[in-house]
Scaffold this active site. Structure first.
Site, short mmCIF file in Angstrom:
data_model
loop_
_atom_site.label_atom_id
_atom_site.label_comp_id
_atom_site.label_asym_id
_atom_site.label_seq_id
_atom_site.Cartn_x
_atom_site.Cartn_y
_atom_site.Cartn_z
N HIS A 223 0.81 -1.22 0.00
CA HIS A 223 0.00 0.00 0.00
C HIS A 223 0.85 1.27 0.00
CE1 HIS A 223 0.38 0.03 4.52
NE2 HIS A 223 0.30 1.33 4.33
N ASP B 44 0.16 -7.51 1.59
CA ASP B 44 0.56 -6.11 1.68
C ASP B 44 2.07 -5.95 1.56
OD1 ASP B 44 0.16 -3.38 1.78
OD2 ASP B 44 0.18 -3.28 3.97
N SER C 60 4.48 1.85 8.31
CA SER C 60 4.20 0.84 7.28
C SER C 60 5.44 0.49 6.50
CB SER C 60 3.14 1.38 6.31
OG SER C 60 1.90 1.42 6.95
#
Lengths: 205, 301
Positions: A52, A87, A162
């Site tokens: 992402h 992801d 992230s």
């Protein structure tokens, strides 16, 4: 006195661990406003980050992706492989002097062991957050790939964490932090899953 | 630094071992509609859990660490302290071990829960504060409680708060104090559980008075032989109550019960929270400005 010595030795061990982990952590810029973290996974310029972090807001998967190294060098990166259900994304930069992360065997994990998340929350570079593994389990993903194994931790993950690493007490990478699932627990994809993704991506080429 | 003498690795290993030890005595409790909760093995056939997670009396399930599921029945419950005991048909393999020392502020702790089939869950914190007594808002008074900065994940109520050696320092609950998470200290929880196992409920003393705090003038403090700035003025005595039977009158000012000073309504509640039901206790009062001691046999609320 003994407890003072122990506390000092503990501080030293923490600082050692943080330094070792920060060396292998990069900033991933999507060429617009978004940024996340990435981990140097293999020598030869292979960097793992979250899908992402690189997937949104760009017309092409090979356009404008920038890596900033710990020494502030900026490099163009291209996307080698993507696994949206985990992801994960594998990036490649043209540099052969990047220090790869020490990988830990994520299959020997225990609930309660100490972990540290390293990333760039709110743009603060190389930020280290402490906690423990709070649970080991599976999470459902959105696009029908079935459940994926995850590491839950009580480390508070924020935007910019992230794609950064979750490491153990000796600085070995147990997983890659993600924010796709997990509610109020921090979630990481275990390094053995990441390693399988990377091997397959590199082997296929 | 080698791994063998790295204190961070030693600490990490110790905490994982603490979780492993405590997890062997931590179970899943299915006794409410949505979220399962947690419990600890208190005795060979008894599970200690939070009372507020036991929403039904029948169809209660307990899942042991090995995944085996058993039916359980309510052996005792107390809303005031938010503790309940469940009885299993089958003996438990490992029992929770309460810490022998009281918790200290700053001590490292792990909050544990087993809210589902994924296994034990943990969060790390320290004991942030030790407080009490506190009115729990459910008609009870908790003598002492622990606050920590460990994250109370859903389903952690009834689970243990453990120290770095895996011994239980408290039972976690979000059912007291308006949803805020706190822990009932192990010594208190085990003592209450012992009463629940014997009687099925916690016996709390009953006096049968209405009161309000009033100042005690210095002259009367010296007459009492107590340096105590306030006492409780009785503004009502229920008819047929233990207070009436013992001879307490409207206008009396209670200053102590069983030797313990009573300066406000919380201290009065605390003095009736122990094992006092049916016992004659000396109640020290000021009556017409003069000290007097009146024996009152405490009733049950």
């Amino acid at each position: 006195m003994r407890s003072m010595d122990f506390a000092a030795a503990l501080d030293d061990a923490m600082a050692d661990m943080a330094r070792r982990v920060q060396r292998c952590l990069v900033v991933v810029h999507d060429g617009q406003r978004g940024a996340g973290a990435g981990v140097v996974w293999r020598s030869g310029g292979y960097i793992v980050t979250n899908h992402h972090v690189v997937a949104y807001g760009r017309s092409s998967a090979h356009e404008g992706l920038q890596i900033i190294l710990p020494d502030n060098r900026q490099l163009q990166a291209r996307v080698l492989a993507q696994a949206p259900h985990y992801d994960l994304a594998l990036l490649k930069v043209e540099a052969d002097d990047l220090v790869p992360a020490l990988l830990a065997d994520s299959r020997g994990m225990r609930v309660g062991q100490m972990v540290f998340a390293v990333g760039h929350p709110w743009g603060q570079r190389g930020f280290v957050t402490a906690g423990v593994i709070s649970g080991l389990g599976m999470a459902e993903t959105e696009n029908g790939h079935g459940p994926v194994p995850i590491i839950r931790s009580d480390v508070l993950l924020q935007p910019g964490n992230s794609g950064g690493s979750l490491v153990n007490a000796s600085g070995g990478v147990l997983g890659v932090n993600t924010m796709i699932v997990g509610g109020d627990q921090g979630v990481a994809i275990p390094s053995h899953v990441v390693e399988a993704f990377v091997s397959q991506a590199i082997g296929e080429r | 630094m080698s791994d063998a003498n790295n204190p961070l690795i030693a600490l990490s290993d110790a905490m994982a071992a603490a979780v492993e030890k405590a997890a062997a005595a931590a179970v899943t409790v299915n006794a409410r509609r949505r979220m399962p909760a947690s419990g600890v093995a208190y005795a060979a056939d008894l599970i200690l859990t939070a009372e507020h997670v036991v929403e039904r009396d029948d169809d209660i399930g307990v899942v042991l660490p090995d995944g085996s599921a058993f039916a359980a029945s309510v052996a005792g419950r107390d809303t005031g302290s938010d503790l309940a005991l469940l009885r299993l048909e089958r003996p438990l393999a490992a029992l929770a071990e309460p810490a022998s020392q009281a918790a200290r502020v700053g001590q490292m702790v792990l909050a544990l829960g087993r809210p589902g089939s994924e296994g034990i869950q943990a969060s790390l914190g320290i004991v942030s504060a030790i407080g009490g007594p506190v009115r729990t808002g459910r008609g009870g008074l908790l003598e002492q409680y622990l606050r920590t900065d460990a994250i109370p994940y859903p389903g952690f109520s009834g689970g243990p708060l453990v120290d770095a050696s895996g011994r239980v320092v408290g039972i976690n609950t979000s059912g007291l104090a308006r949803g805020a998470s706190l822990s009932i200290p192990a010594a208190l929880a085990w003592r209450l559980a012992d009463t629940l196992a014997k009687h099925g409920h916690i016996r709390r003393g009953f006096l049968g008075v209405r009161s309000q705090p009033v100042a005690i003038p210095p002259a009367q403090q010296s007459a009492l032989g107590r340096q105590q700035a306030s006492g409780l003025l009785l503004v009502g005595v229920e008819s047929g109550s233990p207070a009436e039977a013992g001879g307490l009158l409207v206008g009396d000012i209670i200053v102590a019960i069983a030797g313990q000073p009573v300066t406000d309504p919380d201290e009065l509640l605390a003095s009736l929270a122990g094992d006092v039901v049916g016992k004659p206790l000396p109640v020290e009062v000021l009556r017409g400005g003069q000290p007097a001691t009146i024996k009152v046999t405490i009733g049950e609320r």
